[in-house]
Design a protein around this motif. Structure first.
Motif, PDB file in Angstrom:
ATOM      1  N   LEU A  57       0.833  -1.208   0.000  1.00  0.00           N
ATOM      2  CA  LEU A  57       0.000   0.000   0.000  1.00  0.00           C
ATOM      3  C   LEU A  57       0.867   1.257   0.000  1.00  0.00           C
ATOM      4  CD1 LEU A  57      -2.925  -0.956   2.376  1.00  0.00           C
ATOM      5  CD2 LEU A  57      -2.982  -0.664  -0.094  1.00  0.00           C
ATOM      6  N   ARG A  58       2.046   1.202   0.624  1.00  0.00           N
ATOM      7  CA  ARG A  58       2.971   2.342   0.565  1.00  0.00           C
ATOM      8  C   ARG A  58       3.304   2.658  -0.881  1.00  0.00           C
ATOM      9  NH1 ARG A  58       7.578   1.277   5.207  1.00  0.00           N
ATOM     10  NH2 ARG A  58       6.181   1.628   6.949  1.00  0.00           N
ATOM     11  N   HIS A  59       3.585   1.606  -1.636  1.00  0.00           N
ATOM     12  CA  HIS A  59       3.957   1.805  -3.040  1.00  0.00           C
ATOM     13  C   HIS A  59       2.787   2.333  -3.861  1.00  0.00           C
ATOM     14  CE1 HIS A  59       7.296  -1.346  -2.266  1.00  0.00           C
ATOM     15  NE2 HIS A  59       7.658  -0.137  -1.903  1.00  0.00           N
ATOM     16  N   VAL A  60       1.602   1.857  -3.544  1.00  0.00           N
ATOM     17  CA  VAL A  60       0.416   2.357  -4.243  1.00  0.00           C
ATOM     18  C   VAL A  60       0.261   3.854  -3.998  1.00  0.00           C
ATOM     19  CG1 VAL A  60      -2.118   2.270  -4.326  1.00  0.00           C
ATOM     20  CG2 VAL A  60      -0.795   0.151  -4.243  1.00  0.00           C
ATOM     21  N   ARG A  61       0.395   4.274  -2.732  1.00  0.00           N
ATOM     22  CA  ARG A  61       0.252   5.704  -2.414  1.00  0.00           C
ATOM     23  C   ARG A  61       1.320   6.541  -3.120  1.00  0.00           C
ATOM     24  NH1 ARG A  61      -0.871   3.476   2.864  1.00  0.00           N
ATOM     25  NH2 ARG A  61       1.294   3.851   3.485  1.00  0.00           N
ATOM     26  N   ILE A  62       2.548   6.023  -3.160  1.00  0.00           N
ATOM     27  CA  ILE A  62       3.620   6.750  -3.839  1.00  0.00           C
ATOM     28  C   ILE A  62       3.326   6.868  -5.329  1.00  0.00           C
ATOM     29  CG2 ILE A  62       6.050   6.638  -4.518  1.00  0.00           C
ATOM     30  CD1 ILE A  62       6.596   5.358  -1.740  1.00  0.00           C
ATOM     31  N   LEU A  63       2.900   5.768  -5.953  1.00  0.00           N
ATOM     32  CA  LEU A  63       2.612   5.803  -7.388  1.00  0.00           C
ATOM     33  C   LEU A  63       1.466   6.751  -7.714  1.00  0.00           C
ATOM     34  CD1 LEU A  63       3.004   2.045  -8.357  1.00  0.00           C
ATOM     35  CD2 LEU A  63       4.540   3.945  -8.936  1.00  0.00           C
ATOM     36  N   VAL A  64       0.432   6.749  -6.872  1.00  0.00           N
ATOM     37  CA  VAL A  64      -0.700   7.665  -7.090  1.00  0.00           C
ATOM     38  C   VAL A  64      -0.212   9.108  -7.039  1.00  0.00           C
ATOM     39  CG1 VAL A  64      -2.838   8.551  -6.079  1.00  0.00           C
ATOM     40  CG2 VAL A  64      -2.494   6.095  -6.294  1.00  0.00           C
ATOM     41  N   ALA A  65       0.583   9.436  -6.029  1.00  0.00           N
ATOM     42  CA  ALA A  65       1.066  10.813  -5.875  1.00  0.00           C
ATOM     43  C   ALA A  65       1.983  11.211  -7.023  1.00  0.00           C
ATOM     44  CB  ALA A  65       1.795  10.962  -4.542  1.00  0.00           C
ATOM     45  N   LEU A  66       2.890  10.319  -7.420  1.00  0.00           N
ATOM     46  CA  LEU A  66       3.811  10.641  -8.521  1.00  0.00           C
ATOM     47  C   LEU A  66       3.084  10.732  -9.853  1.00  0.00           C
ATOM     48  CD1 LEU A  66       6.923   8.466  -7.619  1.00  0.00           C
ATOM     49  CD2 LEU A  66       6.762  10.963  -7.580  1.00  0.00           C
ATOM     50  N   ASN A  67       1.989  10.013  -9.971  1.00  0.00           N
ATOM     51  CA  ASN A  67       1.204  10.079 -11.205  1.00  0.00           C
ATOM     52  C   ASN A  67       0.533  11.439 -11.360  1.00  0.00           C
ATOM     53  OD1 ASN A  67       0.369   8.760 -13.578  1.00  0.00           O
ATOM     54  ND2 ASN A  67      -1.631   8.365 -12.672  1.00  0.00           N
ATOM     55  N   VAL A  68       0.273  12.101 -10.241  1.00  0.00           N
ATOM     56  CA  VAL A  68      -0.366  13.421 -10.273  1.00  0.00           C
ATOM     57  C   VAL A  68       0.664  14.515 -10.551  1.00  0.00           C
ATOM     58  CG1 VAL A  68      -1.636  15.125  -8.903  1.00  0.00           C
ATOM     59  CG2 VAL A  68      -2.252  12.710  -8.789  1.00  0.00           C
ATOM     60  N   ARG A  69       1.814  14.461  -9.836  1.00  0.00           N
ATOM     61  CA  ARG A  69       2.859  15.473 -10.036  1.00  0.00           C
ATOM     62  C   ARG A  69       4.157  15.008  -9.377  1.00  0.00           C
ATOM     63  NH1 ARG A  69      -0.558  17.869  -6.352  1.00  0.00           N
ATOM     64  NH2 ARG A  69       0.267  17.948  -4.243  1.00  0.00           N
ATOM     65  N   SER A  70       5.230  15.718  -9.650  1.00  0.00           N
ATOM     66  CA  SER A  70       6.515  15.437  -9.010  1.00  0.00           C
ATOM     67  C   SER A  70       6.389  15.665  -7.508  1.00  0.00           C
ATOM     68  CB  SER A  70       7.597  16.357  -9.570  1.00  0.00           C
ATOM     69  OG  SER A  70       7.760  16.134 -10.942  1.00  0.00           O
ATOM     70  N   GLN A  71       7.180  14.910  -6.731  1.00  0.00           N
ATOM     71  CA  GLN A  71       7.090  14.994  -5.277  1.00  0.00           C
ATOM     72  C   GLN A  71       8.481  15.143  -4.672  1.00  0.00           C
ATOM     73  OE1 GLN A  71       4.154  14.942  -3.615  1.00  0.00           O
ATOM     74  NE2 GLN A  71       2.951  14.566  -5.453  1.00  0.00           N
ATOM     75  N   LYS A  72       8.589  16.039  -3.676  1.00  0.00           N
ATOM     76  CA  LYS A  72       9.847  16.184  -2.947  1.00  0.00           C
ATOM     77  C   LYS A  72      10.064  14.957  -2.073  1.00  0.00           C
ATOM     78  CE  LYS A  72       9.397  21.178  -2.652  1.00  0.00           C
ATOM     79  NZ  LYS A  72       9.128  22.295  -1.744  1.00  0.00           N
ATOM     80  N   ARG A  73      11.315  14.728  -1.719  1.00  0.00           N
ATOM     81  CA  ARG A  73      11.661  13.570  -0.890  1.00  0.00           C
ATOM     82  C   ARG A  73      10.867  13.558   0.408  1.00  0.00           C
ATOM     83  NH1 ARG A  73      15.888  11.405   3.100  1.00  0.00           N
ATOM     84  NH2 ARG A  73      14.125  10.755   4.321  1.00  0.00           N
ATOM     85  N   GLU A  74      10.729  14.703   1.058  1.00  0.00           N
ATOM     86  CA  GLU A  74       9.994  14.779   2.321  1.00  0.00           C
ATOM     87  C   GLU A  74       8.516  14.437   2.118  1.00  0.00           C
ATOM     88  OE1 GLU A  74      12.043  17.164   1.203  1.00  0.00           O
ATOM     89  OE2 GLU A  74      13.671  17.080   2.647  1.00  0.00           O
ATOM     90  N   GLN A  75       7.974  14.835   0.964  1.00  0.00           N
ATOM     91  CA  GLN A  75       6.581  14.498   0.661  1.00  0.00           C
ATOM     92  C   GLN A  75       6.422  12.994   0.463  1.00  0.00           C
ATOM     93  OE1 GLN A  75       6.432  17.184  -2.699  1.00  0.00           O
ATOM     94  NE2 GLN A  75       4.889  18.453  -1.675  1.00  0.00           N
ATOM     95  N   ILE A  76       7.411  12.366  -0.168  1.00  0.00           N
ATOM     96  CA  ILE A  76       7.368  10.917  -0.359  1.00  0.00           C
ATOM     97  C   ILE A  76       7.337  10.219   1.001  1.00  0.00           C
ATOM     98  CG2 ILE A  76       8.685   8.910  -1.177  1.00  0.00           C
ATOM     99  CD1 ILE A  76       7.371  10.372  -3.475  1.00  0.00           C
ATOM    100  N   ASP A  77       8.123  10.711   1.963  1.00  0.00           N
ATOM    101  CA  ASP A  77       8.106  10.141   3.313  1.00  0.00           C
ATOM    102  C   ASP A  77       6.706  10.203   3.916  1.00  0.00           C
ATOM    103  OD1 ASP A  77      10.811   9.642   3.183  1.00  0.00           O
ATOM    104  OD2 ASP A  77      11.391  11.306   4.488  1.00  0.00           O
ATOM    105  N   ARG A  78       6.061  11.363   3.807  1.00  0.00           N
ATOM    106  CA  ARG A  78       4.721  11.528   4.381  1.00  0.00           C
ATOM    107  C   ARG A  78       3.690  10.675   3.639  1.00  0.00           C
ATOM    108  NH1 ARG A  78       6.661  16.700   5.112  1.00  0.00           N
ATOM    109  NH2 ARG A  78       5.851  17.507   3.172  1.00  0.00           N
ATOM    110  N   ILE A  79       3.785  10.651   2.321  1.00  0.00           N
ATOM    111  CA  ILE A  79       2.836   9.876   1.508  1.00  0.00           C
ATOM    112  C   ILE A  79       2.953   8.390   1.820  1.00  0.00           C
ATOM    113  CG2 ILE A  79       2.350   9.137  -0.866  1.00  0.00           C
ATOM    114  CD1 ILE A  79       3.229  12.075  -1.652  1.00  0.00           C
TER     115      ILE A  79
END
Length: 149
Positions: free
Chosen positions: A29-51
């Motif tokens: 599920l972590r990977h799903v959340r990351i892929l969803v967020a990256l599919n919308v727009r670029s993400q900073k490293r700190e945002q990836i941690d939170r996502i």
């Protein structure tokens, strides 16, 4: 005494075959959340941690790179930390090739699940659709998707 493995009925895969068949579609599920967020727009490293819900975002990105054979480049941009020092901040994004590979992954996973669960809807199929739909969602609509995950 020589142990023999029992013969399986025709067309019935072994447990090991089932596991290896699934492993190509296994994703957290972590990977799903990351892929969803990256599919919308670029993400900073700190945002990836939170996502991801973890403090090891770069490790989760590495796992996604290996699992799905995707690039997810990290561009380092100049920024300032809270003390005013110059730093390089990592920003992750998907390439066009990454998007195609991820779409293929979800299509394969959906087909695999359908072959395993004839007629029933699984949470994995819903997650796959969420990732696909996230390309159409902008802004606050993404928050609604995250609540579903």
């Amino acid at each position: 005494m020589d142990k023999k493995t029992p013969d399986l009925p025709e067309g019935k895969p072994s447990a090991a075959a089932k596991r290896s068949d699934y492993s190509q579609f296994e994703i957290t599920l972590r990977h799903v959340r990351i892929l969803v967020a990256l599919n919308v727009r670029s993400q900073k490293r700190e945002q990836i941690d939170r996502i991801a819900g973890a403090s090891n975002g770069p490790d989760e990105i590495l796992r996604l790179r290996k699992k799905l054979d995707i690039e997810i480049p990290c561009v380092r941009i100049p920024a300032f930390d809270r003390d005013g020092k110059d730093i390089k901040q990592g920003v992750y994004s998907l390439t066009a090739a990454d998007g195609r590979k991820i779409s293929k992954f979800w299509a394969g996973r959906k087909a695999w699940l359908e072959s395993r669960q004839k007629g029933s809807v699984s949470p994995d199929m819903i997650l796959g659709m969420c990732v696909w739909l996230s390309g159409l969602v902008m802004g606050s609509g993404l928050n609604a998707l995250w609540r579903l995950l």
